[in-house]
Scaffold this active site. Structure first.
Site, PDB file in Angstrom:
ATOM      1  N   HIS A  98       0.544  -1.006   0.272  1.00 55.19           N
ATOM      2  CA  HIS A  98      -0.243  -0.200   0.211  1.00 55.19           C
ATOM      3  C   HIS A  98       1.026   1.578   0.175  1.00 55.19           C
ATOM      4  O   HIS A  98       1.507   0.893   0.846  1.00 55.19           O
ATOM      5  CB  HIS A  98      -0.930  -0.254   1.662  1.00 55.19           C
ATOM      6  CG  HIS A  98      -1.650   1.243   0.998  1.00 55.19           C
ATOM      7  ND1 HIS A  98      -2.891   1.674   0.547  1.00 55.19           N
ATOM      8  CD2 HIS A  98      -1.513   2.276   1.572  1.00 55.19           C
ATOM      9  CE1 HIS A  98      -3.431   2.594   1.036  1.00 55.19           C
ATOM     10  NE2 HIS A  98      -2.044   3.407   1.677  1.00 55.19           N
ATOM     11  N   ASP A 100     -15.637   1.285   6.438  1.00 51.33           N
ATOM     12  CA  ASP A 100     -14.735   2.243   6.098  1.00 51.33           C
ATOM     13  C   ASP A 100     -15.121   3.376   4.582  1.00 51.33           C
ATOM     14  O   ASP A 100     -14.663   4.580   4.953  1.00 51.33           O
ATOM     15  CB  ASP A 100     -12.485   1.669   5.593  1.00 51.33           C
ATOM     16  CG  ASP A 100     -12.391   2.923   5.138  1.00 51.33           C
ATOM     17  OD1 ASP A 100     -11.865   3.303   5.736  1.00 51.33           O
ATOM     18  OD2 ASP A 100     -11.878   2.752   4.176  1.00 51.33           O
ATOM     19  N   ARG A 138     -15.910  11.628   6.822  1.00 55.35           N
ATOM     20  CA  ARG A 138     -14.230  12.330   7.287  1.00 55.35           C
ATOM     21  C   ARG A 138     -14.190  13.123   6.609  1.00 55.35           C
ATOM     22  O   ARG A 138     -13.452  14.492   6.733  1.00 55.35           O
ATOM     23  CB  ARG A 138     -13.041  11.042   7.538  1.00 55.35           C
ATOM     24  CG  ARG A 138     -13.007  10.498   8.963  1.00 55.35           C
ATOM     25  CD  ARG A 138     -12.745   9.451   8.706  1.00 55.35           C
ATOM     26  NE  ARG A 138     -11.035   9.806   8.129  1.00 55.35           N
ATOM     27  CZ  ARG A 138      -9.934   8.692   8.129  1.00 55.35           C
ATOM     28  NH1 ARG A 138      -9.927   7.748   7.023  1.00 55.35           N
ATOM     29  NH2 ARG A 138      -8.939   9.786   7.544  1.00 55.35           N
ATOM     30  N   SER A 168      -8.301   2.718   8.885  1.00 62.98           N
ATOM     31  CA  SER A 168      -9.450   3.152   7.344  1.00 62.98           C
ATOM     32  C   SER A 168      -8.701   2.031   6.467  1.00 62.98           C
ATOM     33  O   SER A 168      -8.866   1.418   5.729  1.00 62.98           O
ATOM     34  CB  SER A 168      -8.846   4.404   6.530  1.00 62.98           C
ATOM     35  OG  SER A 168      -9.357   4.368   5.288  1.00 62.98           O
ATOM     36  N   LYS A 196      -8.639  -1.920   5.409  1.00 59.74           N
ATOM     37  CA  LYS A 196      -9.140  -3.269   4.032  1.00 59.74           C
ATOM     38  C   LYS A 196      -7.388  -3.816   3.356  1.00 59.74           C
ATOM     39  O   LYS A 196      -7.857  -4.980   2.890  1.00 59.74           O
ATOM     40  CB  LYS A 196      -8.961  -1.960   3.397  1.00 59.74           C
ATOM     41  CG  LYS A 196     -10.089  -0.333   2.957  1.00 59.74           C
ATOM     42  CD  LYS A 196     -10.295   0.473   1.422  1.00 59.74           C
ATOM     43  CE  LYS A 196      -9.108   1.242   1.817  1.00 59.74           C
ATOM     44  NZ  LYS A 196      -9.479   2.157   2.932  1.00 59.74           N
TER      45      LYS A 196
END
Length: 332
Positions: free
Chosen positions: A97, A176, A183, A198, A202
């Protein structure tokens, strides 16, 4: 309103109340696992309204969360939807990520390179955030490329090609999706516990057993400086470790565009350049991420990982694998 006794949990026999939870976080108290599950599940199923969760998110932004609270929130978000099982692939499944930035197209080259190194890349990626395109937007600039494969098609491509990249499924960490949208409109995006929840909900739901986080800082990134990037990375690695994953992080700068090409279709051109061996800034970062991820699997040390990376590029296998993935996902 329920009274709290003992170690901060509701008095025996009394129902939880979101106002109590807001008040506890507003006064810098630690929320229990049950309280965290209550507000995450309640907001996901529509029981709790936007205005109350907005207030709680602001209290979290201002007063923070302990590592235990952050982990519990991540797991509540993870368990709000599907959790992908990759064990049937029978091999090591890796994921990475990046917190993103201008010209960050590393996934597009990493997937075929890592596949050539003998590990599965079954990746679910996102769309654009803010002013930058996401991995899915970039892949969809290839005519015909299908990022919405069914689960059966997705795993068929992974088994045949060893890599595939699709968009996140509708029921992957739905908490999320709702919390992030809230948010975004309440000025509570830039909270490290909320960012951790968040991202990691995932990543953990996606099913990989080895995960590398590329946390960026600088003028084109989410985190302004190396210190804040390190703080975020440390907390995310802690969550992944608690969840039983092999996980690590790199801190990299986004003070200038990562690629020579910026824009969804243009970045595909830049990735082909990298896979043809063009040694620019993007190439060097992809090499660093690939080597680190291969070492994390336990199958390589740094020397053998660098050799495997170089062979994938120099032999042309990585470029051929990229083309194979594009064809398998119906792209031109």
């Amino acid at each position: 309103m329920a009274k709290y006794g003992g170690r901060g949990s509701p008095a025996y026999g009394e129902a939880m109340n979101i106002l109590d939870i807001i008040d506890r976080k507003k006064t810098k108290q630690e929320l229990t696992t049950e309280e965290i599950n209550y507000f995450v599940n309640g907001y996901t199923d529509g029981t709790l309204p936007d205005y109350q969760i907005s207030s709680l998110l602001m209290a979290i932004l201002l007063n923070g969360m302990t590592d235990r609270e952050t982990y519990d929130m991540t797991m509540a978000m993870l368990n709000s939807g599907d959790v992908v099982d990759m064990s049937h692939l029978g091999g090591t499944v890796v994921d990475k990520h990046s917190t993103g930035g201008i010209g960050d197209s590393t996934t597009l080259a990493l997937a075929p390179i890592l596949a050539c190194c003998g590990v599965y890349v079954a990746k679910m990626s996102g769309r654009g955030l803010g002013f930058t395109g996401g991995t899915i937007d970039k892949l969809e600039s290839i005519p015909g490329f299908d990022t919405a494969l069914s689960e059966e098609e997705f795993f068929d491509v992974v088994k045949r090609v060893v890599c595939a990249v699709i968009g996140q499924t509708a029921n992957l960490a739905p908490a999320d999706k709702k919390l992030y949208a809230l948010r975004d409109v309440t000025g509570t995006v830039n909270s490290i516990p909320l960012i951790c929840g968040s991202i990691m909900s995932k990543k953990l739901a996606s099913g990989a057993d080895t995960i590398l986080l590329d946390v960026k800082y600088g003028s084109g990134a989410f985190m302004p400086d190396p210190e804040s990037a390190l703080q975020l990375a440390t907390k995310m690695v802690d969550i992944g470790t608690r969840a039983g994953k092999k996980i690590g992080a790199l801190i990299t700068d986004m003070e200038q565009p990562l690629s020579d090409h910026v824009g969804n279709a243009l970045e595909i051109v830049g990735i082909v350049d990298v896979l043809n061996g063009k040694q620019n800034r993007l190439y060097r970062e992809i090499r660093e991420v690939a080597v680190k991820l291969l070492v994390l699997t336990g199958k390589y040390d740094e020397t053998t990982a660098e050799k495997a990376f170089q062979h994938a590029i120099d032999s042309g296998e990585a470029l051929a694998k990229f083309a194979e993935m594009v064809r398998a996902q119906h792209g031109d």
